[in-house]
Design a protein around this motif. Structure first.
Motif, short mmCIF file in Angstrom:
data_model
loop_
_atom_site.label_atom_id
_atom_site.label_comp_id
_atom_site.label_asym_id
_atom_site.label_seq_id
_atom_site.Cartn_x
_atom_site.Cartn_y
_atom_site.Cartn_z
N GLY A 46 44.27 6.78 26.48
CA GLY A 46 43.70 8.22 26.05
C GLY A 46 42.38 8.17 25.20
O GLY A 46 41.51 7.16 25.73
N THR A 48 38.68 10.06 24.31
CA THR A 48 37.70 10.97 25.08
C THR A 48 37.15 10.21 26.27
O THR A 48 37.04 11.00 27.37
CB THR A 48 36.27 11.29 24.04
OG1 THR A 48 35.82 10.02 23.72
CG2 THR A 48 37.03 12.21 22.87
N THR A 49 36.88 8.92 26.37
CA THR A 49 36.24 8.17 27.40
C THR A 49 36.70 8.48 28.87
O THR A 49 35.99 8.88 29.60
CB THR A 49 35.83 6.84 27.25
OG1 THR A 49 35.39 6.59 25.80
CG2 THR A 49 35.06 6.00 28.04
N ASP A 76 49.24 3.85 25.25
CA ASP A 76 49.62 4.13 23.94
C ASP A 76 49.59 5.89 23.70
O ASP A 76 49.19 6.73 24.68
CB ASP A 76 48.63 3.81 22.93
CG ASP A 76 47.18 4.32 23.04
OD1 ASP A 76 46.84 4.57 24.45
OD2 ASP A 76 46.51 4.19 22.18
N ARG A 78 49.66 9.03 20.75
CA ARG A 78 49.63 9.80 19.12
C ARG A 78 51.10 10.38 19.20
O ARG A 78 51.44 10.91 19.92
CB ARG A 78 48.63 10.74 19.14
CG ARG A 78 47.12 10.00 19.07
CD ARG A 78 46.54 9.78 20.67
NE ARG A 78 45.29 9.44 20.61
CZ ARG A 78 44.25 10.25 20.48
NH1 ARG A 78 44.32 11.41 20.12
NH2 ARG A 78 42.98 9.46 20.53
N ASN A 88 47.47 12.32 24.40
CA ASN A 88 46.98 11.38 25.63
C ASN A 88 47.41 11.91 26.67
O ASN A 88 46.95 12.07 27.67
CB ASN A 88 47.02 9.69 25.57
CG ASN A 88 46.39 9.37 24.21
OD1 ASN A 88 45.52 9.88 23.62
ND2 ASN A 88 46.53 8.32 23.76
N GLY A 146 40.45 1.71 26.68
CA GLY A 146 39.15 2.04 25.86
C GLY A 146 39.14 1.10 24.77
O GLY A 146 39.79 0.12 24.65
N MET A 147 38.01 1.31 23.95
CA MET A 147 37.63 0.38 22.72
C MET A 147 37.25 1.18 21.78
O MET A 147 36.15 2.11 21.74
CB MET A 147 36.72 -0.53 23.12
CG MET A 147 36.42 -1.67 21.95
SD MET A 147 35.25 -2.84 22.10
CE MET A 147 33.83 -1.78 21.97
N HIS A 152 39.43 -1.75 18.12
CA HIS A 152 40.94 -1.26 18.56
C HIS A 152 40.81 -1.18 19.97
O HIS A 152 39.89 -0.81 20.58
CB HIS A 152 41.48 -0.42 17.67
CG HIS A 152 41.44 0.67 18.15
ND1 HIS A 152 40.46 1.79 17.60
CD2 HIS A 152 42.16 1.73 19.30
CE1 HIS A 152 40.60 3.07 18.09
NE2 HIS A 152 41.36 2.83 19.15
N ALA A 154 44.14 0.14 23.14
CA ALA A 154 45.44 0.62 23.02
C ALA A 154 45.50 1.13 21.59
O ALA A 154 44.73 2.12 21.13
CB ALA A 154 46.61 -0.26 23.43
N LYS A 205 29.29 2.31 20.84
CA LYS A 205 29.80 1.12 21.00
C LYS A 205 28.94 -0.22 21.36
O LYS A 205 29.53 -1.36 21.37
CB LYS A 205 30.86 1.15 22.45
CG LYS A 205 31.68 2.57 22.40
CD LYS A 205 32.75 2.50 21.46
CE LYS A 205 33.58 3.88 21.29
NZ LYS A 205 34.44 4.11 22.46
C1 6PG Z 1 43.77 6.45 22.09
C2 6PG Z 1 43.16 5.25 23.07
C3 6PG Z 1 42.45 4.22 22.28
C4 6PG Z 1 40.73 4.58 22.89
C5 6PG Z 1 39.89 4.09 21.88
C6 6PG Z 1 38.48 4.73 22.24
O1 6PG Z 1 44.90 6.92 22.02
O2 6PG Z 1 42.77 6.97 21.34
O3 6PG Z 1 44.14 4.96 23.64
O4 6PG Z 1 42.63 3.08 22.48
O5 6PG Z 1 40.85 4.04 23.93
O6 6PG Z 1 40.23 4.88 20.54
O7 6PG Z 1 38.54 6.02 22.35
P1 6PG Z 1 37.30 6.96 22.74
O8 6PG Z 1 37.22 6.95 24.25
O9 6PG Z 1 37.40 8.41 22.28
O10 6PG Z 1 36.21 6.46 22.05
#
Ligand code: 6PG
Length: 246
Positions: A46, A48-49, A76, A78, A88, A146-147, A152, A154, A205
């Protein structure tokens, strides 16, 4: 392990171009797998990316494939209801799944409004009921990661690397800043996938990517550094801003 040629680590001009390229390669891969009469199991992250990726797929490729052969899970979630703008699943449903012809039973969301411990158990059971297993863990064909700015991935946050060692398929984690409960796939499941791709864009990033991928490699313990499949391939889809310091 069959090395596939559908995906490639690459740096593209901006977030839109990066998402367009990943969308194109994903659809090509899905078409190939469907032609082999295989169901495909995908887990989406999930944040924003990936939202731009979901929008591109729904606008450019809605009629491109037989979506009934694809099963979507989530990396994952929320612990919020799907109607929340933080969900997500809710975001992906609004941007993508409500706009393509995919059977609803092919969507396997984490139920963010359930009791987290019970939901982690339920969701693990749903994964095992659908996704092929090898070496004790489910094998997703594609996992999109994503990261976060803290490294972090996931919903495995710094200091939670025990989630890379557990034999559980899912776990309840806590966002270290907000205390928000999350449900996440664990590291062994992610590292059992055939194809994992990081989609990372934006200058926020860049510094962290330099630490994780750059020459100044720090043998850090960022969760994003623990992604290393034994039987799969890992790809990085970056835009120029995120890759500026590499
Ligand atoms: C979540 C994602 C999480 C996400 C990173 C990057 O639930 O937020 O799964 O791992 O990939 O937080 O988030 P952005 O894309 O918002 O920078």
């Amino acid at each position: 392990m069959l090395m596939n040629t559908f995906f490639k680590t690459q740096i593209l001009a901006d977030a839109h171009e990066t998402a367009c390229q990943l969308a194109k390669e994903l659809i090509h891969y899905f078409k190939d797998q469907i032609s082999q009469r295989k169901n495909i199991y995908i887990a989406l992250s999930g944040g924003t990316t990936p939202q731009i990726l979901f929008s591109i797929i729904s606008s450019e490729y809605s009629g491109a494939i037989d979506w009934s052969r694809l099963h979507f899970f989530w990396v994952d979630e929320r612990c919020v209801p799907p109607s929340s703008d933080e969900s997500n699943f809710g975001i992906a449903d609004r941007l993508l799944f409500s706009r393509i012809d995919i059977p609803r039973e092919n969507l396997h969301p984490i139920h963010g409004d359930n009791d987290p411990v019970k939901e982690a158990d339920r969701y693990a059971g749903e994964i095992l009921a659908h996704v092929p297993v090898n070496d004790r863990y489910p094998v997703f064909d594609v996992i999109l990661l994503g990261m976060g700015n803290d490294g972090h991935t996931a919903s495995i946050f710094p200091g939670q690397n025990d989630l890379f060692n557990t034999s559980s398929i899912c776990a309840v984690s806590l966002h270290p800043l907000t205390g928000q409960k999350r449900i996440t796939l664990t590291g062994n499941v992610i590292n059992n996938a055939s194809n994992v791709m990081f989609l990372i864009t934006g200058n926020s990033k860049a510094q962290l990517l330099k630490s994780i991928l750059g020459n100044s490699f720090e043998s850090g313990n960022y969760p994003a550094q623990q992604i290393n499949q034994s039987n799969g391939q890992l790809f990085w889809y970056l835009d120029k801003e995120a890759a500026a310091l590499l």
